[in-house]
Design a protein around this motif. Structure first.
Motif, PDB file in Angstrom:
ATOM      1  N   GLU A   1     104.045  27.348  -9.073  1.00  8.31           N
ATOM      2  CA  GLU A   1     102.779  26.720  -9.802  1.00  8.31           C
ATOM      3  C   GLU A   1     101.864  28.164 -10.149  1.00  8.31           C
ATOM      4  N   VAL A   2     101.575  28.323 -11.492  1.00  7.98           N
ATOM      5  CA  VAL A   2     100.790  29.561 -11.657  1.00  7.98           C
ATOM      6  C   VAL A   2      99.400  29.201 -12.263  1.00  7.98           C
ATOM      7  N   TRP A   3      98.380  29.934 -11.828  1.00  9.43           N
ATOM      8  CA  TRP A   3      97.314  29.887 -12.814  1.00  9.43           C
ATOM      9  C   TRP A   3      96.819  31.200 -13.391  1.00  9.43           C
ATOM     10  N   ILE A   4      96.693  31.042 -14.625  1.00 13.58           N
ATOM     11  CA  ILE A   4      96.318  31.963 -15.488  1.00 13.58           C
ATOM     12  C   ILE A   4      94.771  32.429 -15.669  1.00 13.58           C
ATOM     13  N   ALA A   5      94.460  33.498 -15.495  1.00  7.61           N
ATOM     14  CA  ALA A   5      92.870  33.781 -15.507  1.00  7.61           C
ATOM     15  C   ALA A   5      92.650  34.810 -16.586  1.00  7.61           C
ATOM     16  N   GLU A   6      92.033  34.501 -17.232  1.00  6.92           N
ATOM     17  CA  GLU A   6      91.400  35.490 -18.672  1.00  6.92           C
ATOM     18  C   GLU A   6      90.241  35.360 -18.969  1.00  6.92           C
ATOM     19  N   ARG A   7      89.533  36.342 -19.709  1.00 12.70           N
ATOM     20  CA  ARG A   7      88.259  36.370 -20.028  1.00 12.70           C
ATOM     21  C   ARG A   7      87.898  35.448 -21.224  1.00 12.70           C
ATOM     22  N   PHE A   8      88.803  35.122 -21.998  1.00 15.82           N
ATOM     23  CA  PHE A   8      88.754  34.274 -23.147  1.00 15.82           C
ATOM     24  C   PHE A   8      89.855  33.227 -23.208  1.00 15.82           C
ATOM     25  N   PRO A   9      89.410  32.268 -23.972  1.00 17.05           N
ATOM     26  CA  PRO A   9      90.480  31.090 -23.831  1.00 17.05           C
ATOM     27  C   PRO A   9      91.679  31.344 -24.919  1.00 17.05           C
ATOM     28  N   ASP A  10      92.806  30.564 -24.746  1.00 21.44           N
ATOM     29  CA  ASP A  10      93.504  30.563 -25.501  1.00 21.44           C
ATOM     30  C   ASP A  10      94.540  31.655 -25.626  1.00 21.44           C
ATOM     31  N   SER A  11      94.796  32.368 -24.487  1.00 22.04           N
ATOM     32  CA  SER A  11      95.411  33.765 -24.283  1.00 22.04           C
ATOM     33  C   SER A  11      96.921  33.252 -24.491  1.00 22.04           C
ATOM     34  N   PRO A  12      97.682  34.286 -24.685  1.00 21.70           N
ATOM     35  CA  PRO A  12      99.242  33.998 -25.018  1.00 21.70           C
ATOM     36  C   PRO A  12      99.801  33.314 -23.939  1.00 21.70           C
ATOM     37  N   ALA A  13      99.262  33.537 -22.600  1.00 21.73           N
ATOM     38  CA  ALA A  13      99.788  32.762 -21.454  1.00 21.73           C
ATOM     39  C   ALA A  13      99.233  31.405 -21.461  1.00 21.73           C
TER      40      ALA A  13
ATOM     41  N   MET B   1     105.300  27.806  -2.341  1.00 21.07           N
ATOM     42  CA  MET B   1     105.443  29.222  -2.518  1.00 21.07           C
ATOM     43  C   MET B   1     104.083  29.897  -3.023  1.00 21.07           C
ATOM     44  N   GLY B   2     103.790  29.014  -4.143  1.00 19.39           N
ATOM     45  CA  GLY B   2     102.626  29.545  -4.767  1.00 19.39           C
ATOM     46  C   GLY B   2     101.269  29.085  -4.106  1.00 19.39           C
ATOM     47  N   PRO B   3     100.233  28.536  -4.803  1.00 19.95           N
ATOM     48  CA  PRO B   3     100.148  28.951  -6.228  1.00 19.95           C
ATOM     49  C   PRO B   3      99.907  30.404  -6.407  1.00 19.95           C
ATOM     50  N   LEU B   4     100.521  30.859  -7.670  1.00 19.78           N
ATOM     51  CA  LEU B   4     100.357  32.331  -7.964  1.00 19.78           C
ATOM     52  C   LEU B   4      99.362  32.517  -9.093  1.00 19.78           C
ATOM     53  N   GLY B   5      98.090  33.337  -8.887  1.00 26.19           N
ATOM     54  CA  GLY B   5      97.265  33.564  -9.819  1.00 26.19           C
ATOM     55  C   GLY B   5      97.649  34.948 -10.667  1.00 26.19           C
ATOM     56  N   ILE B   6      97.348  34.877 -11.931  1.00 25.81           N
ATOM     57  CA  ILE B   6      97.646  36.126 -12.674  1.00 25.81           C
ATOM     58  C   ILE B   6      96.335  36.531 -13.412  1.00 25.81           C
ATOM     59  N   LEU B   7      95.848  37.762 -13.115  1.00 23.23           N
ATOM     60  CA  LEU B   7      94.658  38.051 -13.898  1.00 23.23           C
ATOM     61  C   LEU B   7      95.069  38.762 -15.236  1.00 23.23           C
ATOM     62  N   GLY B   8      94.733  38.311 -16.235  1.00 23.35           N
ATOM     63  CA  GLY B   8      95.093  38.479 -17.593  1.00 23.35           C
ATOM     64  C   GLY B   8      96.098  37.685 -18.143  1.00 23.35           C
ATOM     65  N   GLY B   9      96.096  37.236 -19.365  1.00 22.63           N
ATOM     66  CA  GLY B   9      96.676  36.197 -19.996  1.00 22.63           C
ATOM     67  C   GLY B   9      97.624  36.796 -21.270  1.00 22.63           C
TER      68      GLY B   9
ATOM     69  N   VAL C   1      97.966  33.719  -3.800  1.00 20.20           N
ATOM     70  CA  VAL C   1      98.466  35.120  -4.025  1.00 20.20           C
ATOM     71  C   VAL C   1      97.892  35.485  -5.572  1.00 20.20           C
ATOM     72  N   VAL C   2      97.230  36.582  -5.790  1.00 20.97           N
ATOM     73  CA  VAL C   2      96.872  36.884  -7.133  1.00 20.97           C
ATOM     74  C   VAL C   2      97.626  38.217  -7.480  1.00 20.97           C
ATOM     75  N   THR C   3      98.029  38.402  -8.865  1.00 18.95           N
ATOM     76  CA  THR C   3      98.599  39.355  -9.155  1.00 18.95           C
ATOM     77  C   THR C   3      98.155  39.774 -10.585  1.00 18.95           C
ATOM     78  N   LEU C   4      98.393  41.025 -11.241  1.00 17.62           N
ATOM     79  CA  LEU C   4      97.666  41.464 -12.693  1.00 17.62           C
ATOM     80  C   LEU C   4      98.859  41.717 -13.418  1.00 17.62           C
ATOM     81  N   GLU C   5      98.326  41.790 -14.683  1.00 17.63           N
ATOM     82  CA  GLU C   5      99.323  42.085 -15.867  1.00 17.63           C
ATOM     83  C   GLU C   5      98.694  43.120 -16.471  1.00 17.63           C
ATOM     84  N   ASN C   6      97.511  43.791 -15.846  1.00 18.58           N
ATOM     85  CA  ASN C   6      97.218  45.020 -16.476  1.00 18.58           C
ATOM     86  C   ASN C   6      96.298  45.717 -15.312  1.00 18.58           C
ATOM     87  N   GLU C   7      96.181  47.050 -15.457  1.00 16.82           N
ATOM     88  CA  GLU C   7      95.600  47.802 -14.830  1.00 16.82           C
ATOM     89  C   GLU C   7      94.141  47.977 -14.893  1.00 16.82           C
TER      90      GLU C   7
END
Ligand code: ATP
Ligand code: MG
Length: 380
Positions: A26-38, A1-9, A67-73
């Protein structure tokens, strides 16, 4: 099904990841800094340390995620388009996000669809604000078109002599602004709409959101909102139409105003899971996070109905003092029927969303009392 990417952590990505992992996705978290809550709860994360438009990081994410989705706008829609050009599907689509992430374009789209929104005008500086007040009256809500959150991109302007300072305070002339008529609302409501890839829609119950008057942050959510059947129906209908009007996919939070005479209008859309529907994790058959994952991956959507008569959620907001200690967590957990969520944020900045507590009940007020009892034990 995945992997699903999420922009924002942040916490929205963290709770989306939790829902996806229960389904074995399976999910991949992408954030601009390490150690985000996700990223803290995942071994699969990547850091865009050069910013969201870094071509190499985008190449890497496009290889990892189907597929990539986002957690903020706040990620610019052109970055999302760049991911699509690399062969990854982005949901909601870049064109949808382009409209929703600019509050003026969003309002124009909703108005074009003949949905009720406060009267608004584009403004380019203080003189335009004063001119808008001739038509819309004082006070006016001055808003930044982009990147506002927790009320930080807004300023209430009471009179002509405040216009210049308000514009500059929001970053004008470098930042584009618009104004809205002030809505003397009776209450604030919200509704969470999930739209699948085939246009199928599921809707969560309409909730009442209570904002902190000083911090302009949501403090409490009660569900179901106490509304006349007509207002509840209108709120649900315009929420659904709003998400359809912008071509949404996945979860959309729809923030609403209930006017004193009983009509409902739309404040704004958030193209992602929303704080006002965190209660759905325990109180609905399918949480907003799981339905978001299902929707963006093209899976069948789950039932969004309540499985208790009522529920309430209390946000845990940071105070600036040291992080949550064990004693206060123990106190909260001693409340037998409260669901305590902590997002794992180290920095307990004042007003920051550090966690939330949900409780179920036979009425929203009963649930609220239980959620408050547990939340009140957590020293932040
Ligand atoms: P958040 O991140 O909390 O959703 P935001 O920064 O995107 O907020 P808005 O949703 O535009 O900002 O506004 C924040 C709050 O300000 C609203 O929840 C509401 O209480 C108030 N507000 C916004 N627009 C108006 C308006 N036109 N009239 C009256 N109050 C308003
Ligand atoms: Mg808002």
């Amino acid at each position: 099904m995945g992997p699903l990417g999420i922009l924002g952590g942040g916490q929205l990505a963290r709770m989306t990841l939790q829902a996806a992992s229960r389904l074995g996705i399976e999910v991949w978290i992408a954030e601009r800094f390490p150690d985000s809550p996700a990223a803290r709860i995942s071994s699969r994360s990547m850091v865009f340390e050069r910013g969201w438009d870094d071509p190499q990081a985008l190449d890497a994410l496009a290889k990892l995620a189907r597929v990539v989705t986002l957690e903020n706008e706040f990620v610019d829609w052109r970055v999302l388009q760049g991911l699509e050009e690399r062969g990854t599907r982005v949901r909601p689509s870049p064109t949808c996000v382009a409209v929703v992430q600019d509050k003026l374009l969003q309002k124009q789209a909703l108005a074009r669809a003949e949905l009720p929104v406060p009267a608004f005008r584009e403004v380019n500086g203080p003189a335009d604000v004063v001119a808008a007040a001739d038509e819309l009256g004082w006070p006016l809500m001055l808003k930044a078109r982009r990147d506002g959150y927790d009320g930080r991109g807004n300023a209430l302007v009471h009179a002509a002599d405040e216009a210049a300072a308000a514009c500059r305070g929001l970053g004008w002339p470098d930042r584009a602004l618009f104004v809205e008529a002030y809505v003397d609302f009776e209450r604030e409501l919200a509704s969470l709409v999930v739209r699948g890839l085939d246009g199928e829609v599921v809707q969560y119950p309409v909730v009442e959101t209570r904002q902190d008057p000083r911090l302009h942050i949501c403090r409490e959510v009660l569900v179901p909102a106490s509304l006349s059947p007509k207002a509840a129906e209108q709120a649900a209908a315009i929420s659904r139409s709003a998400v359809e009007a912008v071509g949404g996919a996945g979860a959309f939070g729809v923030e609403l105003f209930l006017r004193p005479e009983g009509g409902v209008c739309i404040n704004e859309l958030a193209p992602r899971p929303h704080n006002s529907a965190h209660y759905s994790i325990e109180a609905c058959w399918t949480s907003q996070f799981e339905n978001h994952v299902r929707a963006v991956l093209g899976l069948p959507l789950g039932d969004a109905a309540l499985r208790a008569p009522a529920a309430a959620m209390v946000n845990l907001l940071g105070s600036g003092s040291p992080p949550i200690d064990d004693a206060s967590l123990c106190g909260a957990l001693a409340e037998p029927r409260a669901y305590v969520h902590l997002y794992g944020k180290a920095d307990n900045r004042a007003g920051r969303k550090m966690g939330h507590v949900t409780a179920l009940g036979s009425s929203p007020d009963e649930a609220l009392a239980a959620a408050r009892a547990a939340a009140g034990r957590i020293r932040l």
